[in-house]
Scaffold this active site. Structure first.
Site: not given
Ligand code: LLP
Length: 425
Positions: A236, A278-279, A322, A350-351, A380
């Protein structure tokens, strides 16, 4: 990020971005391998300066591929996986299974069987029900950590905040379920309790929640006389997407964290555990850019300008999901001197929410065929890419000391329909 203009042309990791885009096409995710290696080494240096026994376990959900696993091997990293797919990629990438940690709030029986058969030796138990499940499936003792929620507040987007009591992940130390789980693990025939895991949330720039979690967890361990060999503090650690963001201060942050760890262990007479971190994001995010080609440019006079690119939320979901902000820069700076003007950079899906960046300054004379680069897309992005609108997943290349190498090919149209089955009479 090693980004600079040379004769008005963007260079990344010492390579000309236009030439890379011409060679591999767009949309294209380009990683600077040296940046990733640098971050992995930095975590090793910092942790080894504080404790004798530690592991840096890369959260492979941030970005994984066979070549990425190879790189992790070369840099003496361990790996977190959360599904059979991530596990399979890690195994096929050639990592020793004893260096893999299996996470997840709903590992299926098939996944647990697969992981055991592959030789995974550390499982992070995430629920009471998984205790029974894994105990039944394993036929000899396997090492487990228990994922707990220390109940500390973090300052991040609610979707990526995980250490609070009301969470689908882990067991709360406040409501007694974590203690119940430790007791059940200790009773289980085929589970060997090794310690505690927590992951407080993502994109954290302040060490305080990590420090507070140590206090909460060690008070709890002491209250219930629970001895641990391994303490996994999760990942994190925050990165800089734009100038607004503050990176997690790795050296100073771990100074504070390890100071508290040493205070807590000596206060209660515990030994210093093997520490795991845990990076994910902080290793890969700032190591990559995504290059797109501009297509339609639409002006709504007096209102806004939309610059559409040849990808979108299928390879860039973090902004729609986000509201994440990114810097977007031209790959060629025009010597014809156009000033920057704020534009909305949007995708071709299409959004209406298919937005890469709103009000981003780009040259006023930007036009079809120009290339733009979105910074900090190494975590990500590829791993959250989808085929919405039957868009193809982009290609991925690494800039290495031997030049630019393709590590994931662009998806093909045939691959899009390869699993489709036509009903025949
Ligand atoms: N360990 C555990 C148990 C995790 O759940 C995660 C991330 C990590 C480590 C790595 O966190 P990192 O260092 O990468 O922040 N899709 C979201 C992120 C979800 C993170 C889930 N867990 C995003 O794009 O921001």
């Amino acid at each position: 990020m090693s980004l600079e203009y040379h004769n008005d042309k963007l260079q990344f990791g010492g390579q000309d971005v236009t030439s890379i885009a011409e060679r591999f096409g767009t949309p294209l995710i380009i990683y600077d391998e040296a940046h990733m290696r640098g971050m992995m080494r930095r975590y090793h240096t910092v942790l080894s300066s504080h404790v004798e026994h530690y592991s840096v376990s890369y959260a492979s959900k941030a970005f994984t591929s066979l070549q990425m696993i190879q790189l992790l091997k070369e840099e003496d990293m361990e790996i977190d996986v959360v599904s059979s797919g991530e596990l399979y990629t890690a195994i096929r990438g050639g990592i020793d299974p004893s260096r893999i940690k299996f996470h997840g709030n709903n590992k299926t029986p098939e996944e647990l069987e697969f992981a055991l058969a592959q030789g995974v030796t550390l499982f992070i138990i995430d629920s009471l029900d998984e205790i029974t499940l894994l105990d039944e499936i394993a036929d000899s003792p396997v090492n487990v950590l228990l994922r707990v929620n220390p109940g500390v507040d973090v300052d991040t987007h609610e979707f990526i905040s995980t250490g609070q009591t009301d969470s689908k992940f882990g067991l709360s130390i406040a409501d007694g379920t974590a203690l119940k789980a430790v007791k059940e693990i200790e009773k289980a025939e085929n589970l060997d309790f090794k310690g505690i895991h927590y992951h407080l949330g993502s994109q954290l720039s302040d060490p305080a929640p990590f420090v507070n979690a140590l206090t909460a967890v060690y008070d709890w361990l002491n209250d219930h006389e629970i001895e641990i060999e391994i303490l996994n503090m999760g990942g994190g650690f925050g990165v800089r997407y734009t100038d607004e963001d503050i990176r997690f201060p790795v050296e100073e942050g771990f100074d504070e964290i390890f100071t508290r760890l040493k205070e807590m262990t000596s206060q209660y007479g515990f030994s210093i555990p093997h520490v795991i971190i845990e990076p994910g994001r902080s290793i890969t995010a700032e190591a990559a850019i995504t290059v797109y080609e501009v297509g339609t440019v639409k002006d709504i006079p007096g209102v806004s300008r939309y610059v559409s690119v040849n990808g979108g939320m299928s390879d860039h979901i973090r902004t729609p999901l986000y509201g994440a902000e990114y810097d977007i820069i031209p790959v060629t700076q025009r010597p014809d001197g156009a000033d920057s003007t704020p534009v909305n950079v949007v995708g071709k899906l299409c959004e209406s929410g298919d937005i890469i960046g709103k009000n981003k300054p780009l040259p006023a004379n930007i036009r079809r065929g120009d290339l733009v680069a979105v910074k900090t897309t190494g975590a990500y992005h590829y791993s959250m890419a989808s085929n919405y609108n039957q868009m193809l997943k982009p290609a991925v290349v690494f800039i290495t000391s031997d030049g630019v190498r393709e590590v994931i090919k662009r998806q093909t149209l045939d691959q899009l329909i390869q699993n489709d089955v036509l009903m025949e009479d």
